[in-house]
Design a protein around this motif. Structure first.
Motif, PDB file in Angstrom:
ATOM      1  N   GLU A 101       0.831  -1.212   0.000  1.00 50.10           N
ATOM      2  CA  GLU A 101       0.000   0.000   0.000  1.00 50.10           C
ATOM      3  C   GLU A 101       0.864   1.260   0.000  1.00 50.10           C
ATOM      4  O   GLU A 101       0.549   2.236  -0.672  1.00 50.10           O
ATOM      5  CB  GLU A 101      -0.911   0.014   1.241  1.00 50.10           C
ATOM      6  N   TYR A 105       0.747   4.072  -2.816  1.00 50.81           N
ATOM      7  CA  TYR A 105       0.460   5.470  -2.463  1.00 50.81           C
ATOM      8  C   TYR A 105       1.526   6.403  -3.045  1.00 50.81           C
ATOM      9  O   TYR A 105       1.199   7.406  -3.708  1.00 50.81           O
ATOM     10  CB  TYR A 105       0.401   5.573  -0.934  1.00 50.81           C
ATOM     11  N   PHE A 106       2.775   6.046  -2.855  1.00 51.77           N
ATOM     12  CA  PHE A 106       3.852   6.890  -3.383  1.00 51.77           C
ATOM     13  C   PHE A 106       3.849   6.887  -4.925  1.00 51.77           C
ATOM     14  O   PHE A 106       4.133   7.913  -5.548  1.00 51.77           O
ATOM     15  CB  PHE A 106       5.210   6.421  -2.857  1.00 51.77           C
ATOM     16  N   GLN A 108       1.270   6.694  -6.755  1.00 51.46           N
ATOM     17  CA  GLN A 108       0.183   7.613  -7.154  1.00 51.46           C
ATOM     18  C   GLN A 108       0.687   9.056  -7.117  1.00 51.46           C
ATOM     19  O   GLN A 108       0.421   9.837  -8.019  1.00 51.46           O
ATOM     20  CB  GLN A 108      -1.005   7.458  -6.198  1.00 51.46           C
TER      21      GLN A 108
END
Lengths: 326, 268
Positions: A101, A105-106, A108
């Protein structure tokens, strides 16, 4: 063609004291130029100014004076940030996220296209050796595993320039070997790697060039083999099956002899004693040369010597910084 | 805008995993339990008390979330140094602040929405079990749509408190941020007293100081229409929107100040 990293007179003062009127100079007019495709070692003892320099380049702190460019853009420019990767010293990530995750997230934030994201995240976690654990929350990760996740997140955008602050920290021997091979792999791909370390062996194994900082100042810069401080100052031979009479014959040639087992000795020879002349002499006594290594000054020796000579330790820099501001 | 959205969704995920929704379960249990108890003890006042209790609980639970999560949004990232990797990505510091704020507002919105649904469910049940004669004595219908007006202003007030907490956390410690935010929350609720201060003091300097404070401090009492709504008094749409606009302006000012301070901060 511009250098991958350009640093000019970069200086950082921190205000100290209750009224914040005194200043502690953490970095003092540092200038460096690193070409694209180089693996550059940024060496120095704890408190030398390595992390300060990296934080300045990442704009986590702002310079008191001086300037820096990454890929021809001023530091902090969004275009430059899209093309760099950064591993902080002793990284810490969100406890409540899994490794997968966190990287998603990074990715994105880095605008990695959705189609490529999942594949890249999985590939990087494989590359740094995070297996089944990728679905565990990071609160369950050991320091070494967090370091591996940190390296993976720094590579998410396939960066042109990679900044690694003490990348070997917290890693076991296997992990260190993996990181070394990863850095060499990145070099072969033409990427620029700027890494800080206080371990000379890492720099010797990886770097084309190094810079050494002490007390916030540049103490030396160049190819490690060319730096006068690190040229060989003698030879160390490990010899087995050495008879006592043969040992007595060799003893005057050596600066130090240490017995490490029955008939097994370490001989330290001065640089003037050419090994090609000594080795046949040892062999003629029936002894065996097990290993031969150049003796170099260690990084620690270098710093102790420099700091003693110049009085420019971290405390020295503080005193001078304070003095400069008065 | 995309970066702000990703950061906001991550804050929301963090609050879910930090078990913030537990307070919703507590809220529902408190509301349902008290409604049955009050129905036994009071005559004709139970619906009014349930409305009072629900609105006050929504406000207090929301306040806890706004302050305790709000102050940690930035300071936790800085203390634990997770911000280092984040700010090395192509996002600006104002985007980081906006994302953090939006994420907590999303958490608060979900909380207030669930609390509103729980309140209407309990009021609907009470309306269903009471006789028509008994209901005729109520000042306002059980599941009164006007309650939404009070909930709306509670939500805007919570957004403002979150902005206060976020603002303080950009430059002070979590403990100090919590104290300052709570202090301003209390002061903000008594702000109207400052307006009348000049009538009770002789010193022009004190009166001038009180007037300045009245204009600078947030007027949180403006967001409190609980009494009017519970007693069935009208709350004009104009008042609702002008109060919301005042809240939005105050929030915008706080966020801009937070972004300004945060953009100049060194992370040692």
């Amino acid at each position: 063609m511009f250098p991958a990293i350009l640093i000019e007179d970069l200086t950082k003062d921190y205000p100290v004291g209750f009224w914040r009127r005194r200043h502690y100079r953490a970095l003092d007019r540092l200038s460096l130029s690193i070409e694209a495709g180089e693996v550059f070692g940024f060496l120095g003892p704890n408190g030398a100014g390595k992390t300060t320099t990296l934080k300045l380049l990442m704009q986590l702190i702002f310079p008191t004076s001086g300037r820096a460019e990454i890929l021809g853009r001023p530091i902090g420019h969004v275009d430059a940030r899209r093309r760099i990767g950064y591993l902080p010293e002793n990284p810490y990530f969100y406890d409540y996220l899994t490794a997968e995750e966190l990287l998603t997230y990074f990715a994105q934030l880095l605008d990695v296209p959705t189609a490529a994201r999942r594949k890249r995240v999985a590939g990087l976690l494989d590359r740094v050796g995070i297996g089944r654990e990728r679905r565990f929350q990071l609160r369950k990760f050991s320091k070494g595993m967090i370091q591996r996740v940190g390296i993976a997140q720094a590579l998410l955008n396939e960066p042109d320039v990679l900044f690694l602050d003490e990348p070997m920290s917290g890693l076991d021997p296997l992990g260190r070997r993996d990181v070394r091979s990863l850095i060499l792999e990145l070099r072969d791909q033409g990427r620029t790697v700027f890494f800080s370390s206080h371990i000379l062996a890492d720099a010797e194994a990886l770097c084309g060039r190094v810079a050494v900082v002490a007390g916030g100042r540049l103490a030396a810069e160049g190819r490690l083999s060319e730096l006068a401080e690190f040229t060989a100052r003698g030879w160390e031979l490990v010899v087995a099956n050495l008879a006592p009479e043969a040992l007595e014959r060799l003893r005057p040639l050596a600066t130090r002899v240490t017995e490490i087992g029955t008939g097994r000795y370490t001989l330290e020879l001065p640089l003037t004693q050419a090994p090609e002349r000594i080795i046949p002499e040892i062999a003629s006594t029936g002894a065996t040369v097990v290993s031969m290594n150049p003796v170099r000054e260690t990084l620690e020796d270098f710093f102790i010597q420099r700091i003693t000579e110049a009085g420019t330790g971290a405390r020295g820099a503080m005193a001078e910084g304070e003095h400069a501001r008065r | 805008m995309r970066a702000v959205r990703h950061i906001a969704l991550n804050v929301f995920r963090e609050s879910i995993r930090d078990r913030v929704p537990y307070n919703l379960v507590l809220f529902a249990v408190l509301l349902i339990g008290s409604s049955f108890l009050l129905a036994q003890l009071t005559a004709g006042q139970d619906v009014k008390i349930i409305k009072d209790l629900s609105l006050a609980a929504a406000s207090i639970f929301g306040l806890f979330i706004a302050i305790f999560i709000g102050i940690g949004l930035v300071s936790k990232e800085v203390e634990r140094r997770s911000i280092y990797s984040l700010l090395a990505k192509p996002i600006s510091r104002p985007q980081f602040i906006a994302g953090k704020y939006a994420g907590l507002v999303l958490t608060l919105a979900v909380n207030v929405a669930v609390m509103t649904v729980a309140m209407y469910a309990v009021l609907g049940y009470l309306t269903w079990i009471e006789s028509p004669d008994f209901k005729a004595s109520w000042e306002a219908p059980g599941p009164d749509p006007a309650l939404l007006k009070a909930m709306f202003l509670i939500f805007i007030e919570l957004m403002l408190v979150t902005a206060l907490a976020l603002f303080f956390s950009t430059f002070s410690s979590p403990l100090l941020s919590a104290a300052l935010t709570f202090g301003l929350y209390v002061a903000g609720n008594f702000n109207t007293e400052l307006r009348n201060f000049e009538h009770v003091v002789d010193s022009p300097a004190a009166a001038w100081g009180a007037r300045v404070l009245y204009h600078v401090l947030p007027d949180l009492s403006a967001f409190d229409v609980k009494t009017q709504v519970v007693h069935g008094f009208p709350v004009a749409a104009g008042y609702l929107w002008s109060t919301a606009a005042y809240g939005a302006a105050y929030i915008a000012a706080l966020l801009l100040a937070a972004m300004y301070i945060f953009s100049r901060r060194d992370f040692k």
